[in-house]
Structures are given as C-alpha cells and as structure tokens.
Design an enzyme around this catalytic site. Structure first.
Site, PDB file in Angstrom:
ATOM      1  N   LYS A 107       5.661   9.684  14.138  1.00  0.00           N
ATOM      2  CA  LYS A 107       4.732   8.839  13.382  1.00  0.00           C
ATOM      3  C   LYS A 107       3.837   8.027  14.338  1.00  0.00           C
ATOM      4  O   LYS A 107       2.620   7.940  14.164  1.00  0.00           O
ATOM      5  CB  LYS A 107       5.535   7.913  12.466  1.00  0.00           C
ATOM      6  N   TYR A 155       0.812  -1.216   0.000  1.00  0.00           N
ATOM      7  CA  TYR A 155       0.000   0.000   0.000  1.00  0.00           C
ATOM      8  C   TYR A 155       0.849   1.273   0.000  1.00  0.00           C
ATOM      9  O   TYR A 155       0.392   2.312  -0.439  1.00  0.00           O
ATOM     10  CB  TYR A 155      -0.929   0.002   1.220  1.00  0.00           C
ATOM     11  N   ILE A 156       2.053   1.210   0.540  1.00  0.00           N
ATOM     12  CA  ILE A 156       2.895   2.403   0.587  1.00  0.00           C
ATOM     13  C   ILE A 156       3.994   2.339  -0.475  1.00  0.00           C
ATOM     14  O   ILE A 156       4.224   3.293  -1.207  1.00  0.00           O
ATOM     15  CB  ILE A 156       3.518   2.570   2.002  1.00  0.00           C
ATOM     16  N   CYS A 164      -2.463   0.577  10.930  1.00  0.00           N
ATOM     17  CA  CYS A 164      -1.776   1.706  11.557  1.00  0.00           C
ATOM     18  C   CYS A 164      -2.265   1.937  12.975  1.00  0.00           C
ATOM     19  O   CYS A 164      -1.546   1.694  13.935  1.00  0.00           O
ATOM     20  CB  CYS A 164      -1.978   2.934  10.704  1.00  0.00           C
ATOM     21  N   THR A 209       7.007   1.641   9.413  1.00  0.00           N
ATOM     22  CA  THR A 209       6.841   2.126  10.787  1.00  0.00           C
ATOM     23  C   THR A 209       7.691   1.261  11.716  1.00  0.00           C
ATOM     24  O   THR A 209       7.641   0.035  11.640  1.00  0.00           O
ATOM     25  CB  THR A 209       5.360   2.027  11.191  1.00  0.00           C
ATOM     26  N   ARG A 232      -7.071  -5.816   6.722  1.00  0.00           N
ATOM     27  CA  ARG A 232      -6.098  -5.970   7.814  1.00  0.00           C
ATOM     28  C   ARG A 232      -6.642  -5.439   9.139  1.00  0.00           C
ATOM     29  O   ARG A 232      -7.097  -4.310   9.218  1.00  0.00           O
ATOM     30  CB  ARG A 232      -4.780  -5.257   7.456  1.00  0.00           C
TER      31      ARG A 232
HETATM   32  N1  SAJ Z   1     -12.071   4.967  13.230  1.00  0.00           N
HETATM   33  C1  SAJ Z   1     -13.033   5.064  14.226  1.00  0.00           C
HETATM   34  N2  SAJ Z   1     -13.463   6.303  14.584  1.00  0.00           N
HETATM   35  C2  SAJ Z   1     -12.982   7.445  14.023  1.00  0.00           C
HETATM   36  C3  SAJ Z   1     -11.987   7.342  13.028  1.00  0.00           C
HETATM   37  C4  SAJ Z   1     -11.550   6.093  12.645  1.00  0.00           C
HETATM   38  O1  SAJ Z   1     -13.508   4.062  14.766  1.00  0.00           O
HETATM   39  O2  SAJ Z   1     -13.433   8.522  14.411  1.00  0.00           O
HETATM   40  C5  SAJ Z   1     -11.549   3.659  12.826  1.00  0.00           C
HETATM   41  C6  SAJ Z   1     -11.755   3.345  11.353  1.00  0.00           C
HETATM   42  O3  SAJ Z   1     -13.029   2.801  11.109  1.00  0.00           O
HETATM   43  C7  SAJ Z   1     -10.645   2.342  11.107  1.00  0.00           C
HETATM   44  C8  SAJ Z   1      -9.514   2.844  12.029  1.00  0.00           C
HETATM   45  O4  SAJ Z   1     -10.143   3.690  12.970  1.00  0.00           O
HETATM   46  O5  SAJ Z   1     -11.030   1.042  11.521  1.00  0.00           O
HETATM   47  C9  SAJ Z   1      -8.396   3.576  11.351  1.00  0.00           C
HETATM   48  O6  SAJ Z   1      -8.869   4.407  10.321  1.00  0.00           O
HETATM   49  P1  SAJ Z   1      -8.277   5.853   9.968  1.00  0.00           P
HETATM   50  O7  SAJ Z   1      -9.008   6.340   8.790  1.00  0.00           O
HETATM   51  O8  SAJ Z   1      -8.293   6.717  11.153  1.00  0.00           O
HETATM   52  O9  SAJ Z   1      -6.757   5.621   9.692  1.00  0.00           O
HETATM   53  P2  SAJ Z   1      -5.856   4.673   8.759  1.00  0.00           P
HETATM   54  O10 SAJ Z   1      -5.380   3.539   9.607  1.00  0.00           O
HETATM   55  O11 SAJ Z   1      -6.533   4.323   7.478  1.00  0.00           O
HETATM   56  O12 SAJ Z   1      -4.657   5.663   8.441  1.00  0.00           O
HETATM   57  C10 SAJ Z   1      -3.912   6.251   9.514  1.00  0.00           C
HETATM   58  C11 SAJ Z   1      -3.765   7.747   9.267  1.00  0.00           C
HETATM   59  N3  SAJ Z   1      -3.249   8.384  10.471  1.00  0.00           N
HETATM   60  C12 SAJ Z   1      -3.817   9.484  10.993  1.00  0.00           C
HETATM   61  O13 SAJ Z   1      -4.801  10.010  10.530  1.00  0.00           O
HETATM   62  C13 SAJ Z   1      -3.157  10.037  12.213  1.00  0.00           C
HETATM   63  C14 SAJ Z   1      -2.834   7.983   8.117  1.00  0.00           C
HETATM   64  O14 SAJ Z   1      -2.539   9.346   7.965  1.00  0.00           O
HETATM   65  C15 SAJ Z   1      -1.516   7.228   8.314  1.00  0.00           C
HETATM   66  O15 SAJ Z   1      -0.671   7.338   7.201  1.00  0.00           O
HETATM   67  C16 SAJ Z   1      -1.838   5.769   8.459  1.00  0.00           C
HETATM   68  O16 SAJ Z   1      -2.672   5.620   9.604  1.00  0.00           O
HETATM   69  C17 SAJ Z   1      -0.522   5.015   8.660  1.00  0.00           C
HETATM   70  O17 SAJ Z   1      -0.032   4.439   7.697  1.00  0.00           O
HETATM   71  O18 SAJ Z   1       0.049   5.097   9.742  1.00  0.00           O
END
Ligand code: SAJ
Length: 441
Positions: A205, A13-14, A259, A120, A323
C-alpha cells in the site's frame, strides 16, 4: 438465515463507503464513529462527505435497517478498522486512533472473530503493535481470532466504483486469516483479491502511493528545469510519454490528500537512513506552493496593492476534501504577506477562510490562480472575467484552461513550467496542426 454482523470503526472517506457496500451486500452493519454529529447524520440517511453515488446507497441501506451508526461498538462477527493515521508535526505517524479503536473492540471480541485493519499503517504495525494490543482482550490473536491488514486503494471521487472493481491485496497474520478476509471482500469486490502476509500488504500500500509521489516530484523538478531551458514542460511530458515505457506524472502546485502526501513518510520513518529518494521527493513536492507564490509575485511586480483570485482550494479536482491541500499553503503565504485575496471553490461550503462567489472573488482582481482542476472552471467565460478584473493575469497551476481562449480574451497566461512564448510553435499543441507545421520546416 441470520445475517453476519460487521462492525466498522471510523466512518470517514473509507469507512463509510466500505460499511455501506457490506450493507448493500446483505450484511448487518454497525458503523462506529466517535463524532456524535456524524452518527446522527448517517442515521438520518444522509452523509457528511462528498462522494458521488454514496448518499443514495446510505439512504437505502439505513432505511432498510441494514446500516446503522453508533458511537460505541457492539458484538459482531467481523470488526473493520478504518480510522485515520495522521502525521505528527515532526512527520511521525500517529497510531493512537488505531490503538484506541482496538481498545474499543477488545471487550466485544469473541473466539472466531475476524479483525481487519484497513487504515494505512507503518510496515510491521500489525505484527508489532496490533497483535499485542489485541492480546488485552484476553484472547490469543494467533489462535482464537483471525487478523488481517487489507489496505484500501480507492480514489476519492470514484470510491464506489473502485471499491467494487479495483484489485485488492489482503495480508493475513496467517493463511487462514488471509483466506477468510478474501472471502469476506468477495461479497462485493469484482477485481482480483491477492493474498499475502500482513507486513507485505502494509508495504505494498505504501509503495503504491510512494511511486506516485516520487513520480510527481520528478515532474515538478523537470517543470522547474524547463523554466531555465525555456520550454513548456506540459508539452515535453506529453511527448516523452509517447514512448511506450515512459509515464511521467503531471507537475502542479504540490501534492495533497491524505495518501500521497502522507504515506511516503511511513516508509521514511521506518528506514530514515535508507529512504533518501523518498524523503527528497516529499521535500520537492512540499516546495511547490512556495514556487507558485514566488512565480505569481514576479508576474504581479509593479502592481500596487494587488488582489489575487484563487479558484479551487481542495487537494484535487471535483472533491470537497481539503486535507493537506497545497493550495491552503499558497493562501496562507499570501495572507501572511498582506495580499488581498478572493477565494472561490464550488465544492467547499465551509473552511477556515472566508469564501466568495466567483464574481466576488474576481471583482477588481489582478490575477487568477487556478489551484485545483474542478471541471466547472473549464466553463468560466474569460471575457466576463476580463471585464470584472483590474489587471488580466492568469496563472494556471493545473494546465486546466484553454490557453488560447484566455489569451485571445486579452489575458497574460502562465502555467507552472511554461515559457512557451519563446517557442516558434507557441500556439500549437501536440496535434495535427503542430505536425503539419513541423513538416513544413
Ligand atoms: N497529483 C499531481 N500530479 C499528478 C497526479 C496527482 O500533482 O500527476 C496530485 C493531485 O493534485 C493531488 C495528489 O497528487 O494533490 C494526490 O492525488 P491522486 O489523485 O494521485 O491520489 P489520491 O491521494 O486521491 O488517492 C491515492 C490513490 N493512489 C494511487 O493512485 C497509487 C488511491 O488509489 C489510493 O487509494 C489513495 O491514494 C489512498 O487512500 O491511499
């Protein structure tokens, strides 16, 4: 002029979007992946992941010869490592893919090369593990080459846009490494690029994703409390967030992805006796699938041999990524209890469960669980679903669907943290109608 050559290890993905962006920006890029099928797919100009906008870019760059894939690295000017760093069963961090990527590049390293770790990693990994591993190349990583940790911070589903526009943090083992890495990313990054040391970059990070995970844990805990005090947590959070300095995240079926569900453990592993809030938050978020199962079972009480239709199994909406998806835990728990399931996800073609079409999943079901907020689900016609189902229960873990529309179609509608049927403004949202009604009282 000879193009600079970049070798990217790990085409997931990255790695793949990053390799592609460098190829688009005029570099000769060799992508390396240990899976021959991935290499073959990319060399045909296709992709093995779902990511809007990526396929066309890969097609064009492969066609032009600027991007090609292989199972082995080759000599290059820059090596970028973007391999996974998964968790072990006991929540320890598995660094073996990073280690083996370094072992793969060591024979090709030359003086003046730049090595960038995008994966990471736990704080201090660059200093304590990567540098000693690089020494096996026969070079002195502090004198002969440049080394940085440049964590990616992009959101799956928006990767290309965020690769270009997000701010980046670049941490070098020395200033020269950081500056060299910054100029490299400048070729396509339009956001700010801040430089620091490698250990700070590692920690930044992890802190970003930990902040989000802890905030979601707070939302999930408040959702559980709201059921006790009989309010709708979604309305309460929206109102609390009207305060200029409050930003409570959303509750849900749990936290997935590679993440947020993983990164906080990197900090806990490094300082278990200190990182107590972070550990507890992980446990709260991990408790949510069980909470959903318990709640749904209560709604199904008295129904013989119930069938549940689960819509959406990916870790978040509009991606194909499974994942750490909390929905898989919900499915496993129902399967363990012998409950009949229909499973539908328009973004997933293949997985460990038998997938159904929407109609197959719904037919004869007693309850629909919305597990993921895919945009397609908003257009599902509740009247059509009503006709196909036996009992008409909707449990929306993401607060995605229009509650009134489903209620009007005859459904009993439930959400996480929602006991709004007790409230006098039940059918009003936080909108003008709600304000008018409030004024009248
Ligand atoms: N989720 C909730 N409630 C919320 C927001 C998200 O339950 O209010 C859940 C989502 O459904 C999901 C999980 O959290 O299951 C993570 O989703 P996400 O959209 O918050 O994040 P990721 O994992 O897709 O991507 C994150 C991002 N980090 C931040 O926003 C701080 C992204 O910028 C990073 O690059 C990525 O992690 C990473 O690779 O670390």
């Amino acid at each position: 002029m000879k193009k600079e050559k970049i070798c990217v290890l790990g085409l997931g993905y990255i790695g793949l979007p990053t390799a592609t962006m460098f190829a688009v920006s005029g570099f000769e890029v060799i992508g390396v992946d240990v899976k021959p099928k991935v290499v073959e797919t990319i060399n045909k100009g296709n992709i093995h992941i779902e990511e809007p906008g990526l396929e066309d870019l890969v097609k064009n760059t492969v066609k032009k010869g600027d991007l090609r894939a292989n199972t082995e690295p080759e000599a290059a000017d820059v090596f970028i490592i973007a391999v996974p760093t998964p968790l072990t069963q006991s929540k320890g961090i598995k660094l073996n893919y990073v280690r083996s990527a370094i072992q793969m590049i060591n024979p090709y390293l030359k003086k003046g090369n730049l090595v960038i770790i995008e994966s990471t990693i736990t704080p201090r990994t660059t200093e304590d593990i990567i540098l000693p591993e690089l020494r096996n190349s026969g070079l002195d990583p502090r004198k002969d080459i440049y080394v940085s940790h440049c964590p990616e911070r992009v959101l799956p589903g928006k990767i290309i846009n965020e690769l270009i526009n997000n701010n980046r943090v670049v941490g070098g083992i020395n200033e020269e490494s950081a500056l060299k890495s910054r100029s490299l990313y400048r070729n396509f990054v339009e956001g700010e690029i801040y430089i620091t040391d490698a250990t700070t970059a590692e920690m930044v990070k992890l802190m970003e994703n930990t902040y989000r995970d802890v905030n979601i844990a707070l939302a999930n805990e408040l959702a559980k409390v709201s059921e006790k005090v009989k309010i709708d947590i979604w309305e309460a959070i929206e109102l609390a967030n009207k305060h200029p300095r409050v930003n409570i995240h959303k509750p849900g079926p749990g936290v997935g992805g590679h993440c947020l569900a993983i990164d906080p453990w990197f900090i806990v592993e490094k300082a278990p006796e200190i990182a107590k809030l972070i550990h507890l938050s992980r446990n709260i978020n991990d408790s949510m699938p069980k909470f959903v199962v318990k709640n749904v079972k209560e709604k199904l009480f008295g129904i013989n041999n119930p069938k549940i239709a689960i819509l959406g199994i990916t870790y978040k909406g509009n991606v194909d990524d499974l994942r750490e998806s909390p929905v898989l835990k919900i499915i496993d728990s129902f399967i363990e209890q012998g409950v009949e399931l229909g499973i539908y996800d328009p973004h997933v073609n293949e997985c460990q469960y038998k997938l159904n079409t929407l109609d197959e999943a719904i037919k004869g079901a007693d309850c629909i669980i919305i597990g993921t907020d895919h945009k397609e689900f908003k257009n599902i016609d509740p009247i059509k679903m009503y006709k196909l189902m036996r009992n008409k229960i909707l449990f929306d873990t993401k607060n995605l669907l229009e509650q009134d529309k489903w209620k009007n179609a005859g459904f009993s509608v439930y959400k996480i943290g929602n006991y709004s049927e007790y409230n006098w403004h039940n059918s009003y949202g936080i909108n003008e109608e709600f304000d008018i009604k409030k004024e009248m009282i």
